[in-house]
Scaffold this motif. Structure first.
Motif, PDB file in Angstrom:
ATOM      1  N   GLY A  17      -1.177  -7.660  -1.182  1.00  0.00           N
ATOM      2  CA  GLY A  17      -0.408  -6.921  -0.192  1.00  0.00           C
ATOM      3  C   GLY A  17      -0.270  -5.459  -0.543  1.00  0.00           C
ATOM      4  N   LEU A  18       0.830  -4.846  -0.099  1.00  0.00           N
ATOM      5  CA  LEU A  18       1.003  -3.403  -0.231  1.00  0.00           C
ATOM      6  C   LEU A  18       2.053  -3.011  -1.261  1.00  0.00           C
ATOM      7  N   LEU A  19       2.741  -3.989  -1.860  1.00  0.00           N
ATOM      8  CA  LEU A  19       3.746  -3.646  -2.860  1.00  0.00           C
ATOM      9  C   LEU A  19       3.090  -3.172  -4.159  1.00  0.00           C
ATOM     10  N   ILE A  20       3.702  -2.176  -4.780  1.00  0.00           N
ATOM     11  CA  ILE A  20       3.206  -1.596  -6.032  1.00  0.00           C
ATOM     12  C   ILE A  20       4.250  -1.875  -7.113  1.00  0.00           C
ATOM     13  N   PRO A  21       3.879  -2.502  -8.227  1.00  0.00           N
ATOM     14  CA  PRO A  21       4.862  -2.771  -9.282  1.00  0.00           C
ATOM     15  C   PRO A  21       5.250  -1.493 -10.009  1.00  0.00           C
ATOM     16  N   VAL A  22       6.529  -1.365 -10.361  1.00  0.00           N
ATOM     17  CA  VAL A  22       6.994  -0.227 -11.157  1.00  0.00           C
ATOM     18  C   VAL A  22       6.590  -0.489 -12.605  1.00  0.00           C
ATOM     19  N   SER A  23       5.992   0.498 -13.256  1.00  0.00           N
ATOM     20  CA  SER A  23       5.463   0.278 -14.602  1.00  0.00           C
ATOM     21  C   SER A  23       6.399   0.742 -15.706  1.00  0.00           C
ATOM     22  N   SER A  24       7.422   1.518 -15.376  1.00  0.00           N
ATOM     23  CA  SER A  24       8.310   2.037 -16.415  1.00  0.00           C
ATOM     24  C   SER A  24       9.742   2.133 -15.900  1.00  0.00           C
ATOM     25  N   LEU A  25      10.675   1.788 -16.765  1.00  0.00           N
ATOM     26  CA  LEU A  25      12.083   1.948 -16.411  1.00  0.00           C
ATOM     27  C   LEU A  25      12.480   3.410 -16.276  1.00  0.00           C
ATOM     28  N   ASN A  26      11.663   4.307 -16.824  1.00  0.00           N
ATOM     29  CA  ASN A  26      11.945   5.741 -16.704  1.00  0.00           C
ATOM     30  C   ASN A  26      11.630   6.286 -15.314  1.00  0.00           C
ATOM     31  N   ASP A  27      10.865   5.518 -14.531  1.00  0.00           N
ATOM     32  CA  ASP A  27      10.504   5.984 -13.193  1.00  0.00           C
ATOM     33  C   ASP A  27      11.708   5.869 -12.263  1.00  0.00           C
ATOM     34  N   SER A  28      12.107   6.999 -11.703  1.00  0.00           N
ATOM     35  CA  SER A  28      13.220   7.020 -10.757  1.00  0.00           C
ATOM     36  C   SER A  28      12.641   7.017  -9.347  1.00  0.00           C
ATOM     37  N   ILE A  29      12.746   5.879  -8.671  1.00  0.00           N
ATOM     38  CA  ILE A  29      12.085   5.717  -7.374  1.00  0.00           C
ATOM     39  C   ILE A  29      13.116   5.369  -6.313  1.00  0.00           C
ATOM     40  N   HIS A  30      13.181   6.221  -5.303  1.00  0.00           N
ATOM     41  CA  HIS A  30      14.081   6.028  -4.173  1.00  0.00           C
ATOM     42  C   HIS A  30      13.281   6.185  -2.886  1.00  0.00           C
ATOM     43  N   VAL A  31      13.896   5.866  -1.762  1.00  0.00           N
ATOM     44  CA  VAL A  31      13.194   6.084  -0.494  1.00  0.00           C
ATOM     45  C   VAL A  31      12.912   7.575  -0.338  1.00  0.00           C
ATOM     46  N   LEU A  32      11.735   7.879   0.154  1.00  0.00           N
ATOM     47  CA  LEU A  32      11.196   9.230   0.342  1.00  0.00           C
ATOM     48  C   LEU A  32      10.815   9.920  -0.972  1.00  0.00           C
ATOM     49  N   SER A  33      10.861   9.196  -2.106  1.00  0.00           N
ATOM     50  CA  SER A  33      10.317   9.773  -3.342  1.00  0.00           C
ATOM     51  C   SER A  33       8.824  10.031  -3.159  1.00  0.00           C
ATOM     52  N   VAL A  34       8.342  11.122  -3.750  1.00  0.00           N
ATOM     53  CA  VAL A  34       6.920  11.455  -3.671  1.00  0.00           C
ATOM     54  C   VAL A  34       6.193  10.782  -4.837  1.00  0.00           C
ATOM     55  N   VAL A  35       5.137  10.072  -4.508  1.00  0.00           N
ATOM     56  CA  VAL A  35       4.307   9.400  -5.504  1.00  0.00           C
ATOM     57  C   VAL A  35       2.879   9.920  -5.366  1.00  0.00           C
ATOM     58  N   VAL A  36       2.254  10.251  -6.469  1.00  0.00           N
ATOM     59  CA  VAL A  36       0.867  10.710  -6.457  1.00  0.00           C
ATOM     60  C   VAL A  36      -0.048   9.506  -6.628  1.00  0.00           C
ATOM     61  N   LYS A  37      -0.967   9.338  -5.700  1.00  0.00           N
ATOM     62  CA  LYS A  37      -1.967   8.278  -5.776  1.00  0.00           C
ATOM     63  C   LYS A  37      -3.244   8.875  -6.356  1.00  0.00           C
ATOM     64  N   ARG A  38      -3.703   8.296  -7.447  1.00  0.00           N
ATOM     65  CA  ARG A  38      -4.854   8.857  -8.167  1.00  0.00           C
ATOM     66  C   ARG A  38      -6.016   7.874  -8.130  1.00  0.00           C
ATOM     67  N   LYS A  39      -7.160   8.339  -7.665  1.00  0.00           N
ATOM     68  CA  LYS A  39      -8.363   7.521  -7.665  1.00  0.00           C
ATOM     69  C   LYS A  39      -8.881   7.364  -9.087  1.00  0.00           C
ATOM     70  N   ARG A  40      -9.324   6.157  -9.422  1.00  0.00           N
ATOM     71  CA  ARG A  40      -9.820   5.886 -10.764  1.00  0.00           C
ATOM     72  C   ARG A  40     -11.314   6.189 -10.857  1.00  0.00           C
ATOM     73  N   VAL A  41     -11.858   6.027 -12.039  1.00  0.00           N
ATOM     74  CA  VAL A  41     -13.260   6.375 -12.291  1.00  0.00           C
ATOM     75  C   VAL A  41     -14.222   5.400 -11.610  1.00  0.00           C
ATOM     76  N   TRP A  42     -13.930   4.093 -11.698  1.00  0.00           N
ATOM     77  CA  TRP A  42     -14.831   3.061 -11.176  1.00  0.00           C
ATOM     78  C   TRP A  42     -14.295   2.537  -9.852  1.00  0.00           C
ATOM     79  N   PHE A  43     -15.188   2.258  -8.920  1.00  0.00           N
ATOM     80  CA  PHE A  43     -14.752   1.919  -7.563  1.00  0.00           C
ATOM     81  C   PHE A  43     -13.983   0.603  -7.507  1.00  0.00           C
ATOM     82  N   TRP A  44     -14.196  -0.304  -8.481  1.00  0.00           N
ATOM     83  CA  TRP A  44     -13.510  -1.593  -8.441  1.00  0.00           C
ATOM     84  C   TRP A  44     -12.076  -1.511  -8.955  1.00  0.00           C
TER      85      TRP A  44
END
Length: 454
Positions: A17-44
């Motif tokens: 689905g579309l949910l993304i797991p939070v990877s760190s307790l240091n991440d402060s995530i609220h509605v309208l928080s800006v998140v950078v989506k980064r493409k990885r090296v390999w397409f898979w």
């Protein structure tokens, strides 16, 4: 530990689905928080999501902030226990080195998130409020993100939040024996002690208390950003964020599945050079790399750390922190960091990083050269459709009942079935939109390349 717990949670409640797991307790995530989506090296590889310290309002021009309507609802009550009980042996003999390792591994991760709440932005109102919104293109976050053509913006439209204090408990018991000319030293050497001819033991019980109102997963709306700062919300799941650069939109899509068997075979053939590079490394280097990877595969966090470092190096971004390079120093010292060997290793670790933690644990127990050779033959049948092999084949001699049971457990999680019919065995791809069969082939073939005799 927390990252593994949230990843397990998303796998269980929203796999694919579309949910993304939070990877760190240091991440402060609220509605309208800006998140950078980064493409990885390999397409898979699935994209990497990096939360920022900014909200959408922080990067808008004007003095009238967007005030979202947030709907709250009960989500689910979630308590999960994940455990492995693995016993196995690795017996590797090379021209200048040998490794004999056997042991038992029992681990349990108990997650008690309790009753969870879902907060979701009213998208209709957000769409209306965004009609006249203009981003401040001089903002440092926009400038730094736009410079990287593999990065785009998303804003948090929904999040899953804890409602009461909860906990994540990890219990690990490991014991084993190692004999050989090379010592086993992985990414977590501070947690156990080891001699070249001695025993390994690790016994830990760690409890992490998590406060209420902690975000454990979230969903995004990506932004299509024009050069003049105007932006549009990407409302459909198959539309992706982008930055307009020189009149063209530079977008970052998700991982694209390879689809048909013929396409899978073609992709593997294109990666053949990387497998050859790994096989051509000096025997001592290959055996040492294999040991380090075996150690890292016992811990999803270790694989993720290694993958993050190699991501940055292969993209030419350098290392983010000294602690990162220290954690994988032993592996990096084995290779010329500017060489193509580094990219070949990155290919293998990227496949391992896409696997579930329990899959990695099972694969770890199959890392002797003879067993890897048989697994390689099995998984490569995937590219031929439903090819069959006789169990009496010399190549499948190491495929004992115990190893077969492990493979039979491992393969379905990676969308591949393994079937035994009398004296024959065959593999078939489960035809679902997924890169997991390719991931399995790369991981096994990559490890087998390091375990070659010559």
């Amino acid at each position: 530990m927390f990252a593994t717990a949230t990843r397990n949670f998303v796998d269980e409640v929203d796999r694919g689905g579309l949910l993304i797991p939070v990877s760190s307790l240091n991440d402060s995530i609220h509605v309208l928080s800006v998140v950078v989506k980064r493409k990885r090296v390999w397409f898979w590889q699935k994209p990497k999501y990096v939360p920022t310290d900014f909200t959408l309002n922080d990067i808008l021009t004007g003095d009238t902030p967007i005030t979202p309507v947030v709907n709250e609802a009960d989500f689910i009550k979630y308590n999960g226990t994940f455990g492995d009980h693995i016993q196995g042996a690795v017996d590797a003999n090379f021209a200048h080195a040998s490794l004999n390792m056997e042991g038992k591994d029992a681990s349990k991760l108990q997650t008690t998130f309790g009753s969870l709440k879902k907060e979701e932005v009213d998208v209709q109102k957000l769409l209306k409020d965004s009609e006249n919104g203009v981003l401040d293109m001089s903002h440092c976050l926009i400038q730094q993100t736009k410079e990287k053509h593999r990065q785009v913006f998303g804003i948090v439209k929904e999040r899953i939040v804890t409602t009461a204090p909860c906990s994540v408990i990890e219990e690990v018991q490991q014991c084993g024996q190692l004999e050989g000319l090379l010592s086993l030293c992985g990414l977590k050497t501070s947690k156990f002690s080891l001699k070249e001819n001695g025993s390994l033991s690790k016994d830990s019980n760690v409890t992490m208390e998590i406060p209420p109102h902690t975000t454990i997963a979230y969903g995004l709306i990506e932004l299509e950003v024009k050069r003049n700062g105007h932006y549009e919300l990407c409302l459909m799941s198959d539309t992706y964020g982008s930055f307009e650069v020189d009149g063209a939109l530079m977008s970052v899509s998700g991982a694209q599945p390879v689809g048909e068997d013929a396409h899978l075979k073609q992709e593997l053939e294109q990666l053949h050079h990387h497998f050859q590079l790994l096989s051509s490394l000096p025997v001592a280097t290959r055996s040492s790399l294999l040991q380090h990877l075996i150690a890292a595969m016992q811990d999803m966090d270790a694989i993720s750390t290694l993958q993050d470092v190699l991501d940055h190096m292969c993209l030419g971004d350098g290392i983010k922190t000294e602690s990162h390079i220290n954690s994988v120093q032993a592996i990096l010292e084995l290779l010329d960091v500017e060489s193509s060997f580094l990219r070949a290793l990155h290919m293998v670790t990227s496949a391992l990083d896409e696997m579930r933690n329990d899959c990695l644990s099972v694969l770890t127990t199959c890392c002797s050269p003879t067993v890897l050779q048989s697994l390689e033959i099995l998984v490569l049948q995937c590219v031929l459709g439903s090819a069959e092999l006789p169990l009496c084949s010399a190549d499948l001699a190491p495929l004992t009942d115990e190893v077969y049971e492990k493979a039979e457990y491992l393969f379905p999680y990676l969308n591949v079935t393994l079937k035994r019919d009398g004296d024959t065995v065959k593999t078939e791809i489960i035809h679902q939109p997924s890169n997991l069969p390719l991931v399995l082939c790369i991981a096994v073939k990559g490890l087998a390349s390091l375990a070659r005799d010559g």
